[in-house]
Design a protein around this motif. Structure first.
Motif, mmCIF file in Angstrom:
data_model
loop_
_atom_site.group_PDB
_atom_site.id
_atom_site.type_symbol
_atom_site.label_atom_id
_atom_site.label_comp_id
_atom_site.label_asym_id
_atom_site.label_seq_id
_atom_site.Cartn_x
_atom_site.Cartn_y
_atom_site.Cartn_z
ATOM 1 N N PRO A 105 0.922 -1.403 0.190
ATOM 2 C CA PRO A 105 0.294 0.251 0.060
ATOM 3 C C PRO A 105 1.202 1.381 0.036
ATOM 4 C CG PRO A 105 0.342 -1.153 2.455
ATOM 5 C CD PRO A 105 0.758 -1.969 1.345
ATOM 6 N N VAL A 106 0.098 2.281 -0.087
ATOM 7 C CA VAL A 106 0.939 3.781 -0.161
ATOM 8 C C VAL A 106 1.293 4.026 0.837
ATOM 9 C CG1 VAL A 106 0.639 5.785 -1.097
ATOM 10 C CG2 VAL A 106 -0.017 4.971 -2.345
ATOM 11 N N ARG A 107 0.815 4.496 1.985
ATOM 12 C CA ARG A 107 1.434 4.197 3.744
ATOM 13 C C ARG A 107 1.292 2.823 4.450
ATOM 14 N NH1 ARG A 107 -0.061 8.511 7.140
ATOM 15 N NH2 ARG A 107 -2.578 8.518 6.284
ATOM 16 N N TYR A 108 2.534 2.856 4.318
ATOM 17 C CA TYR A 108 2.740 1.735 5.503
ATOM 18 C C TYR A 108 2.851 1.562 6.571
ATOM 19 C CZ TYR A 108 5.345 -2.633 7.349
ATOM 20 O OH TYR A 108 5.905 -4.014 7.729
ATOM 21 N N GLU A 109 1.616 0.124 7.289
ATOM 22 C CA GLU A 109 0.284 0.692 8.485
ATOM 23 C C GLU A 109 1.622 -0.702 9.226
ATOM 24 O OE1 GLU A 109 -1.336 2.284 8.005
ATOM 25 O OE2 GLU A 109 -1.911 3.590 7.466
ATOM 26 N N GLY A 110 2.380 -1.414 8.763
ATOM 27 C CA GLY A 110 3.451 -2.350 10.375
ATOM 28 C C GLY A 110 4.152 -0.919 10.851
ATOM 29 N N ASP A 111 5.829 -2.210 11.060
ATOM 30 C CA ASP A 111 5.692 -1.560 12.615
ATOM 31 C C ASP A 111 7.486 -1.050 12.163
ATOM 32 O OD1 ASP A 111 8.175 -0.811 14.172
ATOM 33 O OD2 ASP A 111 8.340 -3.165 15.055
ATOM 34 N N ARG A 112 7.093 0.292 12.219
ATOM 35 C CA ARG A 112 7.554 2.054 10.961
ATOM 36 C C ARG A 112 9.154 2.051 11.709
ATOM 37 N NH1 ARG A 112 3.650 6.279 11.598
ATOM 38 N NH2 ARG A 112 3.340 5.022 13.150
ATOM 39 N N ALA A 113 9.447 1.635 12.870
ATOM 40 C CA ALA A 113 10.242 2.185 13.504
ATOM 41 C C ALA A 113 11.429 1.219 13.547
ATOM 42 C CB ALA A 113 10.020 1.453 15.189
ATOM 43 N N GLU A 114 11.137 0.037 12.853
ATOM 44 C CA GLU A 114 12.333 -0.906 12.509
ATOM 45 C C GLU A 114 12.704 -0.805 10.882
ATOM 46 O OE1 GLU A 114 12.462 -6.311 12.639
ATOM 47 O OE2 GLU A 114 10.340 -5.127 12.582
ATOM 48 N N LEU A 115 11.367 -0.579 10.114
ATOM 49 C CA LEU A 115 11.651 -0.051 8.985
ATOM 50 C C LEU A 115 12.779 1.702 8.627
ATOM 51 C CD1 LEU A 115 8.414 -0.231 7.025
ATOM 52 C CD2 LEU A 115 10.449 -1.936 7.182
ATOM 53 N N VAL A 118 16.610 0.326 9.216
ATOM 54 C CA VAL A 118 17.383 -0.359 8.524
ATOM 55 C C VAL A 118 17.575 1.045 6.849
ATOM 56 C CG1 VAL A 118 16.821 -2.003 5.802
ATOM 57 C CG2 VAL A 118 15.755 -2.506 8.469
ATOM 58 N N LEU A 119 16.760 1.900 7.127
ATOM 59 C CA LEU A 119 16.704 2.950 5.982
ATOM 60 C C LEU A 119 17.976 4.087 6.384
ATOM 61 C CD1 LEU A 119 12.951 3.681 5.189
ATOM 62 C CD2 LEU A 119 15.268 3.230 3.855
ATOM 63 N N HIS A 120 17.706 4.298 8.090
ATOM 64 C CA HIS A 120 19.359 5.271 8.742
ATOM 65 C C HIS A 120 20.728 4.215 8.060
ATOM 66 C CE1 HIS A 120 15.563 7.595 11.057
ATOM 67 N NE2 HIS A 120 16.403 7.727 10.030
ATOM 68 N N GLY A 121 20.083 3.341 8.400
ATOM 69 C CA GLY A 121 21.555 2.102 8.523
ATOM 70 C C GLY A 121 21.968 2.360 6.420
ATOM 71 N N LEU A 122 21.079 2.197 6.083
ATOM 72 C CA LEU A 122 21.716 2.147 4.763
ATOM 73 C C LEU A 122 21.867 3.350 4.128
ATOM 74 C CD1 LEU A 122 17.853 -0.042 2.720
ATOM 75 C CD2 LEU A 122 20.614 -0.308 2.510
ATOM 76 N N LEU A 123 21.731 4.718 5.036
ATOM 77 C CA LEU A 123 21.989 5.631 4.949
ATOM 78 C C LEU A 123 23.738 6.177 5.023
ATOM 79 C CD1 LEU A 123 19.011 8.340 6.030
ATOM 80 C CD2 LEU A 123 20.134 8.684 3.705
ATOM 81 N N ALA A 124 23.906 5.502 6.344
ATOM 82 C CA ALA A 124 24.948 5.202 6.479
ATOM 83 C C ALA A 124 25.945 4.530 5.611
ATOM 84 C CB ALA A 124 25.273 4.601 8.009
ATOM 85 N N ARG A 144 16.564 -6.218 2.987
ATOM 86 C CA ARG A 144 16.450 -6.422 4.530
ATOM 87 C C ARG A 144 14.745 -6.118 4.806
ATOM 88 N NH1 ARG A 144 15.997 -8.323 9.641
ATOM 89 N NH2 ARG A 144 16.042 -6.464 11.025
ATOM 90 N N LEU A 145 15.152 -4.713 3.484
ATOM 91 C CA LEU A 145 13.792 -3.656 4.304
ATOM 92 C C LEU A 145 12.856 -3.884 3.219
ATOM 93 C CD1 LEU A 145 12.847 -0.723 5.237
ATOM 94 C CD2 LEU A 145 13.611 -0.675 2.610
ATOM 95 N N LEU A 146 12.993 -4.539 2.243
ATOM 96 C CA LEU A 146 11.440 -5.388 1.615
ATOM 97 C C LEU A 146 11.209 -6.744 2.385
ATOM 98 C CD1 LEU A 146 13.221 -4.720 -2.246
ATOM 99 C CD2 LEU A 146 11.464 -3.741 -0.879
#
Length: 282
Positions: A105-115, A118-124, A144-146
């Motif tokens: 879905p356009v807005r993800y409704e699950g555990d956003r903190a975990e995502l 991972v995104l911040h780790g990818l930035l690093a 991992r994100l997907l």
């Protein structure tokens, strides 16, 4: 029954493109931009109004994760004085199509903190100095994100008894296909197994898998062939016969149409390296 997840992940082509944090002013906006690849946005700070064709407008704010599929026509604007968005771009395909398992879905409704982690780790990882390991770390972070997003969606479906994941009638039809991989079940036979009309079964398949029953049956056969090509020394002709194809050359053409490779090319690329190499013929 042959699971959707197995069918998709075996032949999925997935490629990390780039990730970046954008610190944007209150005047920021995008008007009618069509996306060439998939994008995942994390709203790190601030809020936006997002509009895409076919969906109601979305007001997204801090910690929201948004998924934008390729081809999305996007209009959005900042709603706060400051705005920070982490934007991940990637490509994915299954037999030339967007994978069913990645239809989020356009807005993800699950555990956003975990995502977000991972995104911040990818930035690093992206900001790190070039190294031999860097491309692998970025690709692994994307996987991992997907995977987390797909797992979150599956958990949500399981929590909804009225749906129970994929429609039970479609599951019955798929079970009939998987039970006889050497056969070509007629639409009437599949509809009977599912307990619906042929036309309604076609609509259910399109909704649940993005394919007609015939297209799904072909993809199923190709995926079964992929397993044997990669994990056995079976001749291509033997694999074709076991899947109901009397003409190995015809099977090879269908396989190439679905996978982008001939059976021989697929075997050379994906076979178990522990198996002794042998000359492959039809």
């Amino acid at each position: 029954m042959f699971p959707l997840a197995g069918r998709i992940t075996e032949a999925m082509q997935l490629r990390y493109l780039h990730i970046r944090r954008y610190d944007l002013p209150h005047t920021w906006r995008i008007d009618g931009r069509e996306l060439d690849n998939a994008v995942i946005w994390l709203i790190d700070d601030g809020a936006i109004r997002l509009e895409t064709e076919g969906f109601a407008p979305i007001d997204a704010a801090d910690s929201d994760v948004l998924f934008l599929a390729p081809g999305t026509k996007l209009t959005c604007r900042a709603r706060t004085a400051s705005l920070s968005i982490v934007s991940l771009n990637f490509e994915a395909a299954f037999a030339g199509r967007w994978p069913v398992s990645l239809r989020f879905p356009v807005r993800y409704e699950g555990d956003r903190a975990e995502l977000a982690a991972v995104l911040h780790g990818l930035l690093a990882d992206e900001a790190a100095a070039p190294s031999a390991a860097k491309p692998f770390l970025l690709q692994a972070g994307l996987l991992r994100l997907l995977g987390l997003m797909a797992a979150g969606m599956a958990a949500k479906r399981e929590a909804m008894p009225e749906t129970g994941g994929i429609d039970a009638r479609v599951r019955e039809a798929i079970a009939r296909m998987a039970g006889r991989p050497d056969a070509f079940p007629a639409s009437a036979e599949l509809a009977e197994a599912a307990g619906v009309s042929e036309s309604h079964l076609r609509k259910l398949f399109l909704r649940e898998t993005g394919m007609t029953p015939l297209q799904y049956a072909l993809r199923l056969k190709v995926s079964l062939a992929m397993r044997r090509l990669a994990g056995s020394d079976d001749r291509i002709a033997e694999i074709a016969y076991s899947l109901g194809y009397e003409d190995p050359n015809y099977f090879a053409r269908l396989f190439r149409k679905c996978s982008g490779m001939t059976p021989q090319e697929y075997r050379r690329k994906h076979r178990d390296w522990m198996l002794a190499e042998e000359t492959e013929g039809t």
